[in-house]
Design a protein around this motif. Structure first.
Motif, short mmCIF file in Angstrom:
data_model
loop_
_atom_site.label_atom_id
_atom_site.label_comp_id
_atom_site.label_asym_id
_atom_site.label_seq_id
_atom_site.Cartn_x
_atom_site.Cartn_y
_atom_site.Cartn_z
N UNK A 196 0.95 -1.49 -0.14
CA UNK A 196 -0.22 0.56 0.24
C UNK A 196 0.39 1.60 0.15
N UNK A 197 2.06 1.09 -0.53
CA UNK A 197 2.85 2.18 -0.25
C UNK A 197 2.93 3.41 -1.10
N UNK A 198 2.95 4.64 -1.11
CA UNK A 198 2.70 5.23 -1.71
C UNK A 198 3.21 6.34 -2.81
N UNK A 199 4.72 4.89 -2.55
CA UNK A 199 6.18 5.78 -3.80
C UNK A 199 5.70 4.36 -4.66
N UNK A 200 4.95 4.96 -6.17
CA UNK A 200 4.65 4.17 -6.58
C UNK A 200 5.69 3.24 -7.81
N UNK A 201 7.05 4.84 -7.81
CA UNK A 201 7.65 4.54 -9.05
C UNK A 201 9.16 2.82 -8.33
N UNK A 202 8.86 2.68 -7.84
CA UNK A 202 9.82 1.51 -6.68
C UNK A 202 9.32 0.07 -7.29
N UNK A 203 10.27 -1.03 -7.68
CA UNK A 203 10.03 -1.91 -8.41
C UNK A 203 9.55 -2.72 -7.21
N UNK A 204 10.37 -2.19 -6.36
CA UNK A 204 10.20 -3.47 -5.37
C UNK A 204 10.08 -2.10 -3.85
N UNK A 205 9.11 -3.10 -2.80
CA UNK A 205 9.18 -2.65 -2.01
C UNK A 205 9.51 -2.78 -1.14
N UNK A 206 9.17 -2.00 -0.13
CA UNK A 206 10.64 -1.73 1.52
C UNK A 206 10.44 -3.31 2.55
N UNK A 207 8.89 -3.66 2.16
CA UNK A 207 8.92 -4.53 3.31
C UNK A 207 9.66 -5.91 2.44
N UNK A 208 9.13 -6.15 1.12
CA UNK A 208 9.12 -7.67 1.04
C UNK A 208 10.79 -7.83 0.06
N UNK A 209 11.74 -6.26 0.26
CA UNK A 209 12.57 -5.88 0.16
C UNK A 209 13.58 -6.82 1.28
N UNK A 210 12.97 -5.93 3.04
CA UNK A 210 13.75 -6.74 3.41
C UNK A 210 13.58 -8.33 3.70
N UNK A 211 12.44 -8.18 3.64
CA UNK A 211 11.80 -10.10 3.94
C UNK A 211 12.87 -10.79 3.39
N UNK A 212 12.82 -10.51 1.80
CA UNK A 212 13.87 -11.42 1.14
C UNK A 212 15.53 -10.75 1.84
N UNK A 213 15.97 -10.55 2.21
CA UNK A 213 17.88 -9.72 2.83
C UNK A 213 17.25 -10.53 4.33
#
Lengths: 165, 175
Positions: A124-141
């Motif tokens: 639901x993040x408001x930054x639509x230009x990112x290809x990957x959200x911050x939560x998914x990014x965190x989880x993968x790392x």
């Protein structure tokens, strides 16, 4: 592991990305004796828009807003339970977690001895230009177990068409 | 243009959950190098996610002119002549073929049907994404760490790249 059924954690919010991820999992990866746990990190969204700060020290207003948020979250949790039924996932449950979404998901997955984490690529993040959200990014790392990041075809195909123009 | 549209439509169909309850046939790209991590990722995929209807492509990225990153070249370039270069190229080709054969053996061992493929690209991540587009992959599988070359031993940079640039679901295996 495959015989006794795996435990799968699916990160859910209200976004279409999360729902798509759940459906993808249910169609292609789910096995009948898997245990599926939907994790939702309830966030008080309306507080971010500063309306509370306009009326400092008005406890009844704050209480009202908290109740509204709680109702919204509970409705969402019920919708998720219904979605599990729709997808015919028999051994499934919806769990609400608190705190920072990415971190809490990884911790919960550890404590549940999950074998796989499923997440959408954005939420639901408001930054639509990112290809990957911050939560998914965190989880993968930070995850200790395999992570399936599902991309919603409509959003991503639209994006690449725009890039080509 | 026309074929790209059709391909996009097909990709969309296979990476979206099916409406009717029947599973669409999938093409799966698995990023492979000679690291233990990549092997574990593939084995996990084979045991937990692989369906018999899947067409699996193991993709290994080769950076062009990698054979030139050797002490022989750096120390005495002016002494190298055509024959030595030929020899180096031939050895490199042999190494790649042996690698691909090993990967094919692994697929047979785990009873996974599909092919192996070697891609030339500037970076491993690019190679995988290009391969995925070429074969019309519906899913990409990768480990979280592999064998970097000397300039790229940064942990997880390949899986990072793939995750950010893929149009289709990505399964990142972590050990």
């Amino acid at each position: 592991m495959a015989d006794s059924g795996s435990t799968v954690v699916v990160c859910m919010d209200e976004s279409e990305h999360a729902l798509h991820a759940l459906k993808y999992y249910a169609s292609y990866i789910h096995k009948p004796n898997n245990k599926v746990v939907l994790l939702h990190c309830g966030q008080y969204v309306s507080f971010n828009y500063g309306s509370v700060s306009l009326v400092p020290g008005n406890p009844s207003l704050v209480e009202k807003m908290i109740n509204e948020e709680e109702n919204r979250i509970n409705t969402l949790l019920k919708r998720m339970e219904q979605e599990l039924k729709n997808l015919e996932i028999t051994n499934g449950e919806v769990v609400r977690i608190h705190g920072e979404a990415g971190h809490e998901v990884v911790e919960k997955a550890k404590s549940l001895n999950a074998d796989l984490i499923v997440t959408g690529s954005r939420g639901m993040g408001t930054i639509r230009r990112t290809l990957l959200g911050s939560v998914s990014d965190y989880i993968v790392h930070h995850s200790h177990v395999p992570v399936l990041v599902c991309k919603h075809p409509d959003f991503h195909h639209k994006q690449s068409k725009e890039d080509n123009k | 243009m026309y074929f790209t549209c059709i391909r996009n439509k097909m990709e969309q169909v296979a990476s979206a959950p099916p409406e009717t309850g029947e599973k669409a046939k999938r093409t799966v790209v698995v990023a492979m190098d000679e690291s233990k991590n990549a092997k574990e990722a593939f084995i996990w995929f084979a045991q937990n996610v692989y369906l018999e209807s899947d067409h699996v492509v193991l993709v290994n990225t080769v950076e062009p002119y990698q054979f030139l990153n050797t002490p022989v070249w750096f120390n005495a370039p002016q002494q190298l002549e055509g024959k030595v270069l030929e020899e180096l190229i031939r050895e490199e080709k042999e190494k790649i073929t042996k690698k691909l054969e090993k990967f094919a053996e692994l697929m047979k061992e785990k009873k996974v049907s599909g092919t192996v493929k070697s891609m030339h690209a500037g970076s491993p991540g690019e190679g995988i994404i290009n391969a995925a587009k070429e074969v019309g992959a519906d899913l990409i599988v990768t480990g979280s760490r592999g064998l970097g070359t000397i300039r790229r031993t940064f942990m997880g940079s390949v899986s990072d790249y793939i995750m950010h640039h893929s149009d289709v679901p990505v399964l990142v295996h972590r050990s």
